[in-house]
Design a protein around this motif. Structure first.
Motif, PDB file in Angstrom:
ATOM      1  N   THR A 106       0.811  -1.217   0.000  1.00 46.64           N
ATOM      2  CA  THR A 106       0.000   0.000   0.000  1.00 46.64           C
ATOM      3  C   THR A 106       0.843   1.265   0.000  1.00 46.64           C
ATOM      4  OG1 THR A 106      -1.596  -1.242   1.309  1.00 46.64           O
ATOM      5  CG2 THR A 106      -1.916   1.133   1.185  1.00 46.64           C
ATOM      6  N   TYR A 112      -2.877   4.883   3.041  1.00 44.10           N
ATOM      7  CA  TYR A 112      -3.051   4.687   4.484  1.00 44.10           C
ATOM      8  C   TYR A 112      -3.495   6.000   5.137  1.00 44.10           C
ATOM      9  CZ  TYR A 112      -1.009  -0.027   5.002  1.00 44.10           C
ATOM     10  OH  TYR A 112      -0.772  -1.372   4.981  1.00 44.10           O
ATOM     11  N   CYS A 163      -7.168   6.716   4.374  1.00 45.45           N
ATOM     12  CA  CYS A 163      -8.067   5.868   5.166  1.00 45.45           C
ATOM     13  C   CYS A 163      -8.175   6.374   6.596  1.00 45.45           C
ATOM     14  CB  CYS A 163      -7.585   4.421   5.155  1.00 45.45           C
ATOM     15  SG  CYS A 163      -8.632   3.313   6.123  1.00 45.45           S
ATOM     16  N   ILE A 207      -8.034   0.320   9.328  1.00 48.40           N
ATOM     17  CA  ILE A 207      -6.900  -0.189   8.557  1.00 48.40           C
ATOM     18  C   ILE A 207      -6.668  -1.649   8.930  1.00 48.40           C
ATOM     19  CG2 ILE A 207      -4.410  -0.008   8.178  1.00 48.40           C
ATOM     20  CD1 ILE A 207      -4.678   3.011   8.648  1.00 48.40           C
ATOM     21  N   HIS A 254       4.420  -3.522   7.851  1.00 54.57           N
ATOM     22  CA  HIS A 254       3.619  -2.317   7.620  1.00 54.57           C
ATOM     23  C   HIS A 254       3.455  -1.493   8.891  1.00 54.57           C
ATOM     24  CE1 HIS A 254       1.542  -4.138   3.802  1.00 54.57           C
ATOM     25  NE2 HIS A 254       2.863  -4.095   3.724  1.00 54.57           N
ATOM     26  N   LEU A 284       3.651   2.397   8.915  1.00 50.98           N
ATOM     27  CA  LEU A 284       2.541   3.228   9.373  1.00 50.98           C
ATOM     28  C   LEU A 284       2.987   4.273  10.394  1.00 50.98           C
ATOM     29  CD1 LEU A 284      -0.331   0.600   9.650  1.00 50.98           C
ATOM     30  CD2 LEU A 284      -0.466   2.772   8.413  1.00 50.98           C
TER      31      LEU A 284
END
Length: 422
Positions: free
Chosen positions: A98, A103, A106, A113, A120, A124
């Motif tokens: 992604t 992210y 969202c 998420i 990830h 993030l």
């Protein structure tokens, strides 16, 4: 047994006066009845919600119907997030590889998420900072093969999605350290299953895993997401899934595992695309050529660019010659499109009534992963999408693509004046 189209020849003849073939048409009445059935099947679970897989049918008019039942949307890209936000309703973001901006989008939209991989989490951190949203989810991949009593269903061990059990435990521990209060568990282990066993079997495995992780990590589960995988029978003789039996099977697993574990308030989520929409959409096309060489061919005005599943997977889609539903299927045809590819065939050696030029063909079960998988090879244009409303009227919910649309990305080049008309 025969699949019955939800439109008649006379209806299509009338529609085609203003909307030339090929086009997709969706059955609002059928979609709504199915939404009610899904809701009823899982009514035993207070927090149940269906997050419709936007990728299956990314049209806001269709999403709006689904949203009428309180259902949310499963998104996997920026465009799908924007579509879901335009309609409203809860969002689950299940993506992989992604980009950072997706992210971030969202999170800004308040969606949940669903993390596909343990790497990830540090990714993030760069986007969300040290404190994550209060609710997040993780995707599980058990590896190996997924079996039911009727045999091997799929091969999760060969799938790029999800984490191992050990990674899951570490991921939930890290999420807890990032301020996450409640978590979800998600898994997709088989696609288009036509068996009432799939969801209950998957649910049992996920419920047991969630109970173990909850005790081990000390984190509360808000929901368990069974994802998609509940399919339809594409052939007339296929057995169809019974969503009421499926819901009851999941309930039994819930009461066997989660209730004794003190997790009876966990919500059940689903992400069905195919089951929700496939039977309620058809591609309508017209016979425009016939060819008699080593085989008998009928050429139609749609092609694999409109519905690629038969060309890509060899997938079966039933075909009705409208107005000839009661005539004998005593002619063997390949039904072909116009692409410069020999796999551009909607049917091979299909027994159908005698087809004459101008006949309309309804290609069934195209309501999910049909229009959405279209493309522009050979410069073929995307068709219109129409909605057959409950009152019998027809609404255009996406116009057909034009040549100007196709050439629009040349608008700042020296060729624009030659390609794009006023």
């Amino acid at each position: 047994m025969e699949k019955k189209p939800f439109v008649t020849k006379s209806q299509i003849e009338e529609i085609a006066r203003t909307h030339p073939t090929p086009f997709y048409i969706y059955d609002e009445k059928g979609i709504r009845e199915n939404c009610k059935l899904v809701k009823e099947a899982f009514a035993w679970n207070k927090g149940f919600n269906e997050f419709f897989a936007v990728k299956a049918t990314p049209n806001p008019y269709i999403l709006d119907i689904i949203n009428d039942y309180g259902f949310g949307f499963d998104c996997s890209s920026e465009a799908e997030l924007i579509l879901a936000d335009a309609v409203g309703g809860p969002i689950m973001f299940s993506s992989n590889d992604t980009p950072a901006r997706e992210y971030a989008l969202c999170a800004n939209l308040g969606g949940i998420i669903n993390i596909d991989d343990i790497t990830h989490i540090p990714f993030l951190e760069q986007i969300l900072g040290p404190v994550f949203p209060e609710v997040m989810s993780c995707r599980y991949n058990p590896g190996g093969v997924f079996k039911l009593s009727n045999g091997i269903m799929d091969n999760p061990g060969d799938s790029k999605y999800g984490m191992t059990k050990e990674q899951l435990i570490s991921a939930y521990t890290q999420l807890k350290a990032h301020g996450v209060k409640k978590v979800g568990l998600h898994a997709f282990l088989a696609s288009n299953t036509v068996t009432n066993e799939y969801y209950p079997t998957l649910a049992g495995q996920l419920f047991e895993l969630a109970a173990e992780i909850s005790e081990k990590v000390g984190i509360e589960f808000a929901f368990i997401n069974l994802s998609g995988g509940v399919g339809i029978g594409y052939r007339p003789e296929d057995t169809q899934n019974d969503i009421m039996a499926i819901g009851e099977g999941v309930r039994k697993q819930f009461e066997r595992v989660l209730v004794p574990a003190g997790m009876g308030d966990v919500a059940i989520y689903t992400e069905m695309g195919r089951f929700m929409l496939a039977p309620y959409g058809m591609l309508i096309t017209k016979a425009i050529h016939e060819k008699h060489i080593y085989k008998e061919y009928i050429g139609v005005d749609a092609c694999a660019a409109n519905l690629m599943r038969p060309a890509m997977y060899g997938a079966y889609h039933h075909i009705t010659v409208l107005g000839k539903e009661n005539e004998p299927c005593d002619h063997k045809y390949d039904i072909t499109g116009s692409l410069c590819e020999n796999n551009d065939k909607f049917a091979i050696d299909r027994m159908l009534p005698k087809i004459e030029m101008g006949d309309y063909l309804a290609i069934h079960d195209a309501g999910a992963h049909g229009f959405a998988m279209g493309y522009n090879y050979n410069g073929r244009l995307w068709s219109a999408e129409l909605l057959l409303k409950e009152d019998g009227s027809v609404e255009e919910i996406r116009r057909a693509e034009t040549l100007n649309d196709y050439f629009a990305t040349f608008d700042n080049t020296k060729y624009a004046s030659k390609l794009i008309s006023d």
